[in-house]
Write an enzyme that holds these catalytic residues in place. Structure first.
Site, short mmCIF file in Angstrom:
data_model
loop_
_atom_site.label_atom_id
_atom_site.label_comp_id
_atom_site.label_asym_id
_atom_site.label_seq_id
_atom_site.Cartn_x
_atom_site.Cartn_y
_atom_site.Cartn_z
N HIS A 306 0.84 -1.21 0.00
CA HIS A 306 0.00 0.00 0.00
C HIS A 306 0.87 1.26 0.00
O HIS A 306 0.65 2.18 -0.79
CB HIS A 306 -0.91 -0.02 1.23
CG HIS A 306 -1.60 1.28 1.49
ND1 HIS A 306 -2.86 1.56 1.02
CD2 HIS A 306 -1.19 2.39 2.18
CE1 HIS A 306 -3.20 2.79 1.40
NE2 HIS A 306 -2.21 3.30 2.11
N GLU A 307 1.87 1.30 0.89
CA GLU A 307 2.73 2.48 0.99
C GLU A 307 3.51 2.72 -0.31
O GLU A 307 3.65 3.86 -0.76
CB GLU A 307 3.70 2.33 2.16
CG GLU A 307 3.05 2.33 3.53
CD GLU A 307 2.29 3.60 3.82
OE1 GLU A 307 2.74 4.68 3.38
OE2 GLU A 307 1.23 3.53 4.47
N HIS A 310 1.62 4.47 -3.01
CA HIS A 310 1.64 5.94 -2.98
C HIS A 310 2.81 6.47 -3.82
O HIS A 310 2.67 7.46 -4.55
CB HIS A 310 1.79 6.44 -1.53
CG HIS A 310 0.54 6.33 -0.72
ND1 HIS A 310 -0.64 6.91 -1.10
CD2 HIS A 310 0.29 5.71 0.46
CE1 HIS A 310 -1.57 6.66 -0.19
NE2 HIS A 310 -1.03 5.92 0.77
N GLU A 387 -5.67 7.19 -0.83
CA GLU A 387 -5.64 5.97 -0.01
C GLU A 387 -6.38 4.83 -0.72
O GLU A 387 -5.91 3.69 -0.72
CB GLU A 387 -6.27 6.24 1.36
CG GLU A 387 -5.45 7.15 2.26
CD GLU A 387 -4.06 6.63 2.52
OE1 GLU A 387 -3.91 5.41 2.73
OE2 GLU A 387 -3.11 7.43 2.51
#
Length: 452
Positions: A306-307, A310, A387
């Site tokens: 997920h990070e 970004h 997100e």
């Protein structure tokens, strides 16, 4: 300028402060009612969240929100309005002039007086906020099992924080005043360039030189987790150069993970509380309430997926660009308005006294308050969109189930309450709620199955 104009400005500022905080308090109170009335575990979480944990989270959220409302009323309404009304800023400025004269320095030098003013203001601000910090950490967080700090650790932490803040702030303050004084009619352009450079420098230097002053950073040990993270980074062409674990458990049992660094030098940091049993192979060293907490290696990898989403999707770069545009507009307005005398007279300054630093404070904090509120809300909405996109990126990497489990575990370990008032969440949450993220991941999984 007439006294009436200065009074109009003062009362307008006071009205803005009261209205803005009244809105925030009203929104917070809506969530307080949710904490009081939501008494059953949501259907989606019944298999994961016990009734006992649900009520612990509810009480933690309720205590935190009530504390936030109390602090806002005391600090942001009563005390701030009183300070503005009595002209505290002007009094502190005069005190700074007196200190400079007693030290036999040049009181006509605005840079010197401004540096003393910043120092005095920061000392006052530190003491004002200290009781609230102590209560939050040693009463509220302690009551709910999150505080890990001793009194000595806290005190030294505050001293270090104050000293580092002054070391960073004072040179920047001097540079800002110098640029305004020497930059000509278009000084705001130079000020914007300076602010942009400084922000990038601090983004780079803070994690390397400043953060380690407060917490211990150690390289992640060789093993399956490290190898998996390195393989994931390589597959995404993420320029990973360092992989650290920060000993956040000495400060709090809350958990997190992040990456930092510019261009081709990136570092990933994992909180030890994110790792299962704090990454220790033997849980005999842990307290009973620490055992079994944290994420498995697969779940940690999903969080990092997920990070890294970004990064891959350019969210960091987009945020930096938006911030630079925002800063340019702020400095542009400052460049046109900072000489307006009633702003200063409204805060108690005698006619003709217009400190640059005070002008910056007035315009950025009060004059631009409605604009700032709109921008903050827009950035909150954008952040939520980012997100969802990062979650979708992790889903495409094959981490759907692992990310769902990680989100649930992190919510449980941090006593996150799963139910929120819609207005409170929309206004405050930079991340979608747990239930929203789980629903979105489930939807993505179902869509993928239909395609297959």
């Amino acid at each position: 300028m007439s006294i009436l104009e200065a009074d109009d400005v003062l009362y307008s500022i006071l009205a803005l402060v009261i209205i803005e905080n009244a809105l925030e308090i009203y929104i917070a109170y809506r969530q307080v009612k949710v904490y009081r009335n939501a008494l059953t575990v949501p259907t989606e979480l019944k298999a994961h969240m016990s009734s006992e944990t649900f009520h612990k989270a509810r009480k933690y959220g309720l205590d935190g929100e009530n504390f936030g409302i109390f602090k806002a009323v005391v600090m942001d309404v009563l005390l701030l309005c009183l300070e503005l009304y009595i002209g505290l800023i002007a009094l502190l400025w005069q005190m700074s002039v007196d200190v400079v004269e007693r030290l036999q320095w040049d009181s006509s030098n605005e840079i010197i007086v401004s540096l003393v003013f910043v120092l005095i203001s920061n000392v006052l601000s530190t003491f004002k906020s200290l009781p609230f910090k102590i209560y939050k950490i040693f009463v509220l967080e302690e009551k709910h099992g999150f505080n890990k700090q001793t009194a000595g650790f806290f005190a030294w932490d505050q001293v270090k924080g104050f000293l580092v803040t002054q070391i960073v702030m004072l040179p920047i303050t001097a540079a800002i005043i110098f640029i305004v004084q020497r930059g000509g009619d278009n000084f705001f352009i130079w000020l914007w360039v300076f602010a942009g450079v400084i922000s990038l420098v601090l983004l780079t230097l803070y994690p390397i030189f400043i953060a380690p002053l407060f917490d211990k950073y150690t390289p992640l040990e060789e093993g399956p987790l490290r190898q998996s993270i390195e393989n994931l980074a390589a597959s995404l062409k993420f320029p990973l150069t360092k992989l650290y674990v920060v000993e956040g458990s000495k400060r709090s049992s809350h958990s997190n993970a992040y990456f930092y660094g510019l261009w081709n030098s990136k570092r990933i940091v994992l909180f030890d509380t994110l790792l299962l049993n704090k990454g220790k192979p033997d849980d005999s060293e842990l307290n009973d309430d620490e055992k079994g907490k944290g994420c498995t290696d697969e779940e940690v990898l999903a969080v990092l997926g997920h990070e890294l989403g970004h990064w891959k999707l350019g969210h960091v770069t987009k945020n930096i660009i938006i911030m630079q545009v925002h800063l340019f507009l702020m400095f542009l307005v400052f460049g046109y308005l900072f000489k307006y005398a009633p702003f200063y007279e409204a805060l108690g300054f005698p006619p003709g006294t217009r400190p640059i630093l005070v002008g910056l404070l007035i315009i950025f904090t009060y004059v631009m308050a409605p604009y700032n509120a709109i921008i903050n809300f827009a950035m909150t909405i954008l952040s939520r969109r980012f997100e969802y996109q990062a979650d979708e990126f992790a889903h495409k990497l094959g981490f759907e189930q692992q990310l769902c489990r990680a989100l649930i575990k992190l919510n449980l370990d941090n006593l996150g309450f799963p139910i929120y008032d819609w207005l409170y969440s929309t206004w405050n949450h930079s991340h979608p709620t747990l239930l929203q993220r789980l629903a979105r991941l489930k939807q993505l999984g179902q869509s993928q199955k239909k395609v297959q």
